[in-house]
Structures are given as structure tokens and as C-alpha cells.
Design a protein around this motif. Structure first.
Motif, PDB file in Angstrom:
ATOM      1  N   ARG A 117      50.332 -18.712  27.341  1.00 50.57           N
ATOM      2  CA  ARG A 117      49.434 -19.579  28.087  1.00 50.57           C
ATOM      3  C   ARG A 117      49.496 -20.976  27.480  1.00 50.57           C
ATOM      4  O   ARG A 117      49.750 -21.127  26.279  1.00 50.57           O
ATOM      5  N   ILE A 118      49.193 -21.966  28.331  1.00 53.87           N
ATOM      6  CA  ILE A 118      49.309 -23.352  27.886  1.00 53.87           C
ATOM      7  C   ILE A 118      48.430 -23.640  26.674  1.00 53.87           C
ATOM      8  O   ILE A 118      48.846 -24.291  25.718  1.00 53.87           O
ATOM      9  N   GLY A 119      47.223 -23.087  26.697  1.00 59.02           N
ATOM     10  CA  GLY A 119      46.309 -23.306  25.578  1.00 59.02           C
ATOM     11  C   GLY A 119      46.908 -22.827  24.265  1.00 59.02           C
ATOM     12  O   GLY A 119      46.840 -23.513  23.245  1.00 59.02           O
ATOM     13  N   ASP A 120      47.539 -21.648  24.314  1.00 51.05           N
ATOM     14  CA  ASP A 120      48.131 -21.081  23.099  1.00 51.05           C
ATOM     15  C   ASP A 120      49.362 -21.864  22.670  1.00 51.05           C
ATOM     16  O   ASP A 120      49.601 -22.094  21.488  1.00 51.05           O
ATOM     17  N   LEU A 121      50.150 -22.278  23.688  1.00 48.91           N
ATOM     18  CA  LEU A 121      51.343 -23.069  23.393  1.00 48.91           C
ATOM     19  C   LEU A 121      50.986 -24.341  22.640  1.00 48.91           C
ATOM     20  O   LEU A 121      51.660 -24.738  21.694  1.00 48.91           O
ATOM     21  N   LEU A 122      49.900 -24.966  23.092  1.00 44.63           N
ATOM     22  CA  LEU A 122      49.518 -26.241  22.493  1.00 44.63           C
ATOM     23  C   LEU A 122      48.874 -26.054  21.130  1.00 44.63           C
ATOM     24  O   LEU A 122      49.021 -26.894  20.243  1.00 44.63           O
TER      25      LEU A 122
END
Lengths: 332, 340
Positions: A117-122
Motif C-alpha cells: 500500500r502507498i502508506g507503507d511504501l512511503l
């Protein structure tokens, strides 16, 4: 960048950088030659500026950029950053320095892990460097997403749910998470549509101002490079042909290759279609077997005997050019 | 010059598991002998699908469901596969973006080049080879006699695109469709290929449909231009009018968002906010509605038609702004120019 360059200390210095890839043949993989992707490249990058690197495919611009963050191990040369030589330090030490050096890739489709997920990626860079707890990282993610213009409710989405332009914003956000000093932008807008390109270029420009970032901007599209760069390095077959301020490169190019490159670029104005175009013959020679002497002599309309024998040095103070017969003040 | 191709309100649909998807809707344009039209637009605007529809090269689930494609008074939209085989490579031929993948890697250049020549021109094997070498020389390939027996991997990208052009032009087509022929090439090679296409066009009077996203290439090559957005033509006119006096808000946005090397140093790019709507979920009214700076209530509900706005030259636009509000808009645009 208003101060004269010789009064500012460079943020990063590249000295005689070389990257050779061995060509292996036969059952015992004997090295039979080298592809000289980057061959003796030197330049300085000053804080707060954007250094554009342009050239055709195979000129070594991406390899140069990747070497600066040690995604490629240089064959020879030095990369001085904060008193350390990035070309010769251990991977462990390099890992620490990567908080200051980040990279944005060309293809926003393949540079994001599709299962995250984008949140985790960031949040990952912060957690990997143990710079924040999960809660702090989460707060930081919200902050950065807002800066790059992504609604924070998108945090739980996966990369495939975004358009190309949005993915490139995510790529930029990820590079910003560690508040780096220098960001290498490796063809960040080449894969995007024109209307989206403008959005991303403007975002990069705004971020540079507000966060005091330094960029190395690698691209083959001259328009984008001109728009964002303060100075430009023109490369051809692994070598620097010309290095000057953006204005000098475009208004007063000294190297015939630079002039030809500018000239080959189609102008979006049909009234100019009958202008005198310098079309050069032939292809870029193979970097495995570069021509002797000046690497550009095989395609240069002004080549003389000396160009076939002796490679020109990169000379000059603010406006550097590697040519035996530079075009001098043609417009004066 | 006589009319060669008349595409009239074609609609191309793809049948998918989730129902039909319309990727080209009401696209019309026409082309005379020796004329070049550029289809420009961003990815997903339907420019490639339009050309594939003309050539009957759509995937099996795609077809032209409405409209007609008149080529020399035959309707290609209704042509059978057998009829198309006679036309493809003969009267109409095509070059593609990727010269790397559009040549067969296991056949020599000569094998691939002579196939069409022997089929359509009924040449013998040796005649075909001689003619193929002649074609290779014409497109500027050095050592054509040797290259003809080489395999494609031996050639650079620019050389492969030259081979593709030689192949496409060998049967003297009346119409050449070039789908982003220079996008994968470096600028200096792009300049060579464009120069070659201009030369060959003059010699053979071939009409060209050139598909591109690069307005620089458009300005270099086109006689007239159709700007496409989300499967529709939004503006169509001759190339000079388009660049001197663009009208549709999308065309204007596109022109202003290109960073060009002749732009002044401190000019900020204007970007078009948002992104292209998906083909599955097209807005009911104007498809540019949610990105348009001039959007009105009417644009949301009603679908604008492609209409001619000037009597003197052919200039058609798909936008309500130019029905009653033309004067008003002109004024606004002038103000904007003054303030910026």
C-alpha cells in the motif's frame, strides 16, 4: 543560484568518474573488452541548483546518475559528498548517506512495489533507517502526501490504482521522506503525457524552492531540461561534451554536437518548418568500440585530422567544452 | 487533388467481460492525395485505435460498429478479410512505433521486404530482390546489397525504422499510416527519419496519416491536424491555423503545457489539472468537462458536436464556447494574455 559559483562550496564533486562493463565471451567468460558507459566524467554540483544531464540513448547519463547514489559501483574516479568519497566507501556507510541522496526513476509503473500500500511504501524509508516510530512515520506520510498533492485518504491504495502522473508523485514523495539534500531525477517525466509532464515539472520546481533541494535532472527531452535546470551537462558516448549555464547552452553553444542536438529538436511552430536544419548522418557508435580521438568525429560536420587522432580535453572555466574547434561567439 | 479517404463518424468498440468499451467515438476526417494529416493527443485518446480500425488490425474483440471509412469509394468498415488482404501493404501500408518489435527476428531483411513485393506486384524472386535493394538505397541504407541478407538485430533502431519505411513504401501505397514512427528514436535520428519521410512524400505523392503526441513533429510534418481527446476529435483544421489560432480549451492547454526550448527563461508552464477519463466511465456531456477552465453547466449534461466555426477555412471544434459565447471567450482570452 545568484552567487558566483566560485564563492560557494560544491555539495557534490564528481572527479574522473568511470564505469566500464566487461564484455564476456566463451565458456570461461573471459573478458574480451569493455563497454565504456561512463568514461572520465567530472563536474561539481552546488547547493540549491539543478544540474541537467542531456544526451542521446547510450551516452551514459543514467549510469552517471545511478553511480552518484551507488546503484552502480564506479570502476574508477571519486564522488566527494560531505567529505566522503562515495565511490570508495563500504555499502554500510553508503546506506547511512542515502538519507541525503535519493533518486526518482523514469518508469513510475515498475519502480513501486505492486503488493504494498502507498502508506507503507512511503513509510518504509523512515522505518528502514530507524528514524521514526510507526506513528511518527504515519504522520510524516500524511505530511509528504499533502506536499506532493496526493489526498491522504489514498494511503491505503495499491500502486495499480493510480495513474502515471500520480505514481510519479508517489515516487517523488518517497524520495522526499528522508528530507534528502540531493535528488537524482532519472528521466522523471519521459514516460508521462505532456499535460501531466507539466504538472510534475512544476511540482519539482516548487519543491526545490520550498525545501531547498538540489537536483540532478537527467533527460533526453531538451524542453524539460531547459525548463528546470540552472546548468546543463551535454554527454555523448560516455564523455562530457559541454557544460555551461542553461542560457549559454541554448544561446551560445560551443560544441558542434550541442548545436546539432538543439537543431534536431522539432519546433512546434509550422512557420519555421523550412528553416535550415542541420541533419547529421549516421548513428551513435557503439560504446564497446568508441571511435579513436574525439568520440564525436564520425558524425561531426567540422571534423579535421586532429579530431581523428587526439581526444580533446574538457576546458574552460564557467563554460566548459571538449572540442578542438569550438564555435566561438558565433552570435556575437 | 482528389479525395482519397473519408472517415465518417466511426465508432470502435471492444467487447470485454464487463461489457462493451467504446474507445473511438464519432471520429471523422478526410484526406486528399498527397496530403498529410496528423492525429495528436495523449495516451488513451484513441489515435492508434483509429488507425488500426482503418487497417482492420484491431484485436479480435474490437470492431467498428458505426460509421464508414471510404477509401477510393470502397467502405473499409464493411470490407471482408479477403478484400483487406489485397489492400493492406499494397494501397494502404503502416509503420509502427517500435521498429525493434515490428520486424520478424528470424527472417532476413530481404525475406521480409520481398514478401509483399512478390505478393502484390507479382515480381519474380530475383526481380523482387533487385527492387528491394533499390528501395533500401532509396531510404538511405548504406551497403544495401549486404544488409538485405542480414537479420534485424544487426541494425540500429534508426536503420530498422528505415527498413520499415522501405517495406511500407515498396508497393507504392496511396496511403501510409505512421503510428508514432519516431517516438522510440533519439532526436538526431528522429530528424533524419522525418527528413526522409518528407522527401519520399514529395516523390511519390503518398497521403500520410501521422500519429504522434509531439506537437513539434506535427508542426514539422502536417498539412492538417486532428486533435483527439478521450476517443473524439475535439479540433480539426490546417496546421497553420491550429498553431496560430487554437480554439479548443484542450488544444490550448496542450500547447501551453509543453516546455519548449524557445520558451523564455522564467515562463512557468501551465498544466492541465486532473487526468484523462477512463473509457469505461466516460462523462455524459463534454469529455473534457472536469479539466476545462471554461466549463459551464451545459457542458456537463449535453454532448458538444464537432462543428465548423469559420466559413473561410475549414476549422471545426467540439465545444459549446464557440456557439454563442465566442466573442465573450475571445475577450477573456485576450485579458488572460495581457495579465500573464
Amino acid at each position: 543560484m545568484n552567487m558566483p559559483l566560485d564563492q560557494v562550496k560544491p555539495l557534490l564533486q564528481v572527479k574522473h568518474l568511470k564505469k566500464y562493463y566487461p564484455i564476456k565471451k566463451g565458456v570461461i567468460s573471459k573478458t574480451v573488452g569493455y563497454v565504456k558507459a561512463v568514461d572520465d566524467v567530472s563536474f561539481d554540483i552546488y547547493p540549491g541548483e539543478t544540474m541537467g544531464i542531456v544526451g542521446e540513448s547510450g551516452c551514459g547519463k543514467s549510469t552517471t546518475g545511478r553511480s552518484l547514489v551507488r546503484l552502480e559501483d564506479p570502476t574508477a574516479g571519486q564522488i566527494i559528498f560531505q567529505g566522503k568519497d562515495l565511490a570508495n566507501i563500504s555499502h554500510k556507510e553508503m546506506r547511512k548517506l542515502r538519507t541525503d541522496l535519493q533518486i526518482i526513476f523514469q518508469d513510475p509503473y515498475s519502480s513501486l512495489n505492486p503488493r504494498k500500500r502507498i502508506g507503507d511504501l512511503l513509510a518504509e524509508p523512515l522505518l528502514a533507517h530507524k528514524l521514526a516510530t510507526k506513528e511518527e512515520a504515519d504522520k510524516k506520510v500524511n505530511e509528504i502526501m499533502e506536499i506532493v498533492g496526493l489526498p491522504k485518504q489514498y494511503k491505503n491504495r495499491y500502486p495499480h490504482q493510480f495513474s502515471g502522473g500520480q505514481r510519479q508523485r508517489i515516487g517523488i514523495a518517497r524520495a522526499l521522506m528522508l528530507r534528502p539534500k540531493l535528488i537524482i531525477c532519472d528521466e522523471p517525466v519521459s514516460a508521462l503525457d505532456v499535460s501531466i509532464q507539466a504538472q510534475v515539472l512544476n511540482l519539482l520546481k516548487d519543491l526545490q524552492k520550498s525545501l531547498n533541494l538540489t537536483y540532478v535532472f537527467i533527460a533526453h527531452g531538451l524542453g524539460a531540461v531547459k525548463y528546470i535546470s540552472d546548468r546543463i551537462t551535454v554527454m555523448y558516448l560516455g564523455k562530457v561534451m559541454e557544460l555551461a549555464t542553461t542560457r549559454d547552452i541554448f544561446e551560445n553553444p560551443k560544441h558542434p554536437y550541442t548545436e546539432i542536438l538543439l537543431n534536431a529538436y522539432p519546433i512546434p511552430n509550422p512557420h519555421e518548418r523550412n528553416r535550415n536544419q542541420m541533419v547529421i548522418e549516421g548513428d551513435v557508435p557503439s560504446p564497446a568500440n568508441p571511435p579513436k580521438g574525439c568520440v564525436f568525429h564520425t558524425r561531426c560536420p567540422f571534423a579535421k585530422d586532429i579530431c581523428r587522432e587526439k581526444a580533446p580535453e574538457l576546458t574552460g572555466k564557467a563554460h566548459l567544452v571538449a572540442c578542438h574547434f569550438p564555435i566561438d561567439e558565433r552570435n556575437a | 487533388m482528389s479525395e482519397l479517404l473519408k472517415v465518417d463518424k466511426i465508432k470502435t468498440e471492444f467487447q470485454t467481460d464487463k461489457g462493451p468499451v467504446t474507445s473511438v467515438d464519432e471520429v471523422s476526417f478526410d484526406l486528399k492525395e498527397g496530403e498529410t494529416i496528423c492525429l495528436v493527443g495523449e495516451s488513451g485518446c484513441g489515435k492508434s485505435v483509429t488507425s488500426l480500425s482503418i487497417m482492420h488490425l484491431l484485436d479480435r474483440n474490437g470492431s467498428v460498429t458505426e460509421g464508414s471509412i471510404l477509401f477510393e469509394d470502397k467502405d473499409l468498415a464493411k470490407a471482408t478479410e479477403a478484400q483487406m488482404r489485397k489492400i493492406r501493404g499494397n494501397d494502404i501500408s503502416m509503420i509502427f512505433q517500435e521498429p525493434m518489435t515490428s520486424l520478424n527476428p528470424v527472417l532476413t531483411i530481404g525475406d521480409q521486404l520481398t514478401e509483399g513485393i512478390r505478393l502484390h506486384m507479382k515480381y519474380s524472386k530475383s526481380e523482387a530482390k533487385k527492387y528491394a535493394i533499390e528501395m533500401l538505397k532509396k531510404v538511405g541504407i548504406p551497403r544495401a546489397e549486404g544488409i538485405i541478407d542480414e537479420y534485424p538485430h544487426k541494425l540500429s533502431g534508426g536503420m530498422r525504422q528505415r527498413v520499415m519505411i522501405a517495406m511500407a513504401l515498396s508497393c507504392k501505397p496511396k496511403l501510409l499510416i505512421a503510428d508514432e514512427p519516431t517516438t522510440a528514436l533519439d532526436v538526431t535520428i528522429q530528424a533524419q527519419i522525418l527528413e526522409l519521410m518528407k522527401k519520399l512524400r514529395e516523390e511519390s505523392n503518398t497521403a500520410i496519416i501521422l500519429i504522434t503526441h509531439d506537437l513539434g513533429v506535427v508542426a514539422e510534418m502536417a498539412d492538417k491536424v486532428a486533435v483527439m481527446y478521450a476517443g473524439q476529435v475535439v479540433e480539426e483544421t490546417d496546421v497553420y491555423t491550429l498553431f496560430d489560432n487554437p480554439k479548443h480549451p484542450y488544444t490550448l492547454g496542450l500547447m501551453e503545457s509543453i516546455p519548449h526550448i524557445t520558451n523564455p527563461d522564467d515562463m512557468r508552464l501551465t498544466s492541465i489539472p486532473g487526468s484523462v477519463p477512463s473509457a469505461r466511465n466516460m462523462p455524459k456531456g463534454c469529455r473534457f468537462y472536469d479539466r476545462c477552465p471554461h466549463a459551464m453547466e451545459r457542458c456537463l449534461a449535453e454532448k458538444p458536436e464537432l462543428k465548423s466555426i469559420e466559413d473561410k477555412q475549414a476549422h471545426s471544434i467540439r465545444c459549446f464556447l464557440y456557439e454563442n459565447e465566442e466573442k465573450d471567450y475571445e475577450k477573456k482570452h485576450a485579458e488572460k494574455e495581457v495579465s500573464s
